[in-house]
Design a protein around this motif. Sequence first.
Motif, PDB file in Angstrom:
ATOM      1  N   LYS A   1       5.178  16.625  -8.428  1.00 10.48           N
ATOM      2  CA  LYS A   1       6.162  15.881  -7.640  1.00 10.48           C
ATOM      3  C   LYS A   1       5.573  15.265  -6.377  1.00 10.48           C
ATOM      4  N   ASP A   2       4.271  15.419  -6.169  1.00 11.78           N
ATOM      5  CA  ASP A   2       3.658  14.874  -4.959  1.00 11.78           C
ATOM      6  C   ASP A   2       3.735  13.355  -4.910  1.00 11.78           C
ATOM      7  N   ILE A   3       3.509  12.703  -6.058  1.00 13.23           N
ATOM      8  CA  ILE A   3       3.507  11.244  -6.108  1.00 13.23           C
ATOM      9  C   ILE A   3       4.921  10.750  -6.414  1.00 13.23           C
ATOM     10  N   PRO A   4       5.457   9.862  -5.595  1.00 16.53           N
ATOM     11  CA  PRO A   4       6.811   9.353  -5.837  1.00 16.53           C
ATOM     12  C   PRO A   4       6.916   8.614  -7.161  1.00 16.53           C
ATOM     13  N   ASP A   5       8.133   8.392  -7.600  1.00 21.34           N
ATOM     14  CA  ASP A   5       8.384   7.620  -8.806  1.00 21.34           C
ATOM     15  C   ASP A   5       7.887   6.193  -8.614  1.00 21.34           C
ATOM     16  N   ILE A   6       7.418   5.571  -9.699  1.00 19.06           N
ATOM     17  CA  ILE A   6       6.856   4.221  -9.627  1.00 19.06           C
ATOM     18  C   ILE A   6       7.873   3.226  -9.080  1.00 19.06           C
ATOM     19  N   SER A   7       9.161   3.424  -9.362  1.00 23.45           N
ATOM     20  CA  SER A   7      10.181   2.500  -8.860  1.00 23.45           C
ATOM     21  C   SER A   7      10.267   2.548  -7.342  1.00 23.45           C
ATOM     22  N   ASP A   8      10.088   3.743  -6.755  1.00 21.49           N
ATOM     23  CA  ASP A   8      10.100   3.877  -5.294  1.00 21.49           C
ATOM     24  C   ASP A   8       8.882   3.199  -4.674  1.00 21.49           C
ATOM     25  N   LEU A   9       7.738   3.362  -5.326  1.00 26.38           N
ATOM     26  CA  LEU A   9       6.520   2.725  -4.824  1.00 26.38           C
ATOM     27  C   LEU A   9       6.628   1.207  -4.928  1.00 26.38           C
ATOM     28  N   ASN A  10       7.175   0.717  -6.037  1.00 23.99           N
ATOM     29  CA  ASN A  10       7.344  -0.727  -6.195  1.00 23.99           C
ATOM     30  C   ASN A  10       8.262  -1.302  -5.122  1.00 23.99           C
ATOM     31  N   GLN A  11       9.294  -0.539  -4.759  1.00 21.69           N
ATOM     32  CA  GLN A  11      10.204  -1.001  -3.711  1.00 21.69           C
ATOM     33  C   GLN A  11       9.484  -1.097  -2.370  1.00 21.69           C
ATOM     34  N   LEU A  12       8.646  -0.109  -2.086  1.00 17.57           N
ATOM     35  CA  LEU A  12       7.861  -0.129  -0.850  1.00 17.57           C
ATOM     36  C   LEU A  12       6.918  -1.332  -0.832  1.00 17.57           C
ATOM     37  N   ILE A  13       6.279  -1.594  -1.970  1.00 22.73           N
ATOM     38  CA  ILE A  13       5.353  -2.729  -2.072  1.00 22.73           C
ATOM     39  C   ILE A  13       6.101  -4.049  -1.919  1.00 22.73           C
ATOM     40  N   ARG A  14       7.266  -4.166  -2.557  1.00 21.72           N
ATOM     41  CA  ARG A  14       8.057  -5.405  -2.446  1.00 21.72           C
ATOM     42  C   ARG A  14       8.458  -5.672  -0.997  1.00 21.72           C
ATOM     43  N   THR A  15       8.710  -4.604  -0.266  1.00 26.67           N
ATOM     44  CA  THR A  15       9.166  -4.758   1.118  1.00 26.67           C
ATOM     45  C   THR A  15       8.032  -5.147   2.051  1.00 26.67           C
ATOM     46  N   TYR A  16       6.854  -4.583   1.844  1.00 27.91           N
ATOM     47  CA  TYR A  16       5.794  -4.730   2.836  1.00 27.91           C
ATOM     48  C   TYR A  16       4.551  -5.491   2.360  1.00 27.91           C
ATOM     49  N   CYS A  17       4.502  -5.924   1.121  1.00 27.39           N
ATOM     50  CA  CYS A  17       3.338  -6.665   0.619  1.00 27.39           C
ATOM     51  C   CYS A  17       3.786  -8.027   0.105  1.00 27.39           C
ATOM     52  N   ASP A  18       3.077  -9.067   0.488  1.00 25.28           N
ATOM     53  CA  ASP A  18       3.409 -10.417   0.056  1.00 25.28           C
ATOM     54  C   ASP A  18       2.135 -11.134  -0.392  1.00 25.28           C
TER      55      ASP A  18
END
Length: 304
Positions: free
Chosen positions: A71-88
Amino acid sequence: MNQRQKRIAKLIENGIESDTVDFKQQYYHEAKKSEFIKDIISFANASSREDKYIIFGVSDVTREIVGITEKDIPDISDLNQLIRTYCDPFIEIDIEQFDIETKRVGAAIVKSSNIQKPYVVAKDYSFKDKICLHAGDIYIRKSANNFRALRSDIEEIYKTRFYVDILSLNNKIEIGIVDISRVKQVFARIPISFVNNTDNSFVFSKVTVKWMYSDSKIGSSVLYIDDNKTQFRQAPTLIEKSPFMLPAKSQAEKTLFLKVSDSFCEVIRERTNMHQELKVEVVLYDACNTEYKTSFVVDTVLWE
């Protein structure tokens, strides 16, 4: 273990950080989320045209496998949301988790299909009222370290961006019977993505493939570039007689067709069973005999 997991295990065994590999003892905790964003952007902007691996559960000092929990690594959907928010623009990643000798390791894979460089920080990232990343910042990976991009780095990024990219689709090859005008033969098929970001059209009149193991190399010539089919009513046109054209500002997904012998298939089967890493290099030649190369480690061999 699938082929990608074997690749990660081999990288851990080698223990070398580079512009495609980074080791982390643990996943980024809450105070280190900015480091995750920075690492993802740095790898996506790196010059290497391969998948990049951030591997968790390995000491970044001793390279000993220390393990993580599932459970250390978040779900891929959570990571994708973080990337969508802060990476362009958005950066594509995959996640792998598996066990090596009872200890769990994980990896975030920055995919080679990320070609819309430069990738930038989309908005300020703050933690406890302190700005950790600033909108517009550009980071790049060089050797085993991340750096804020200099003007020269950005110029180099644009040079490689406005170029012809040749990328493997999912790092796989397919081997099996292809029916051409009711004649059945064994072919290797390599799905490839072509991206032409330039204002020029390119015509490729020859394609070769090298199948590379650590101790050997086998060369093959590509006969056809066509859709990924296993049955043709009429024979596709040989590339040497009708070169493949890639128009300006275009993309195409095609398959390279190569005849393979029974002995070649046996080599691939034996080496796969021995868990030996197979690297494929594709070289295209245009009308001026200029070379365009790509290479990838095969994650999947599909036998049909």
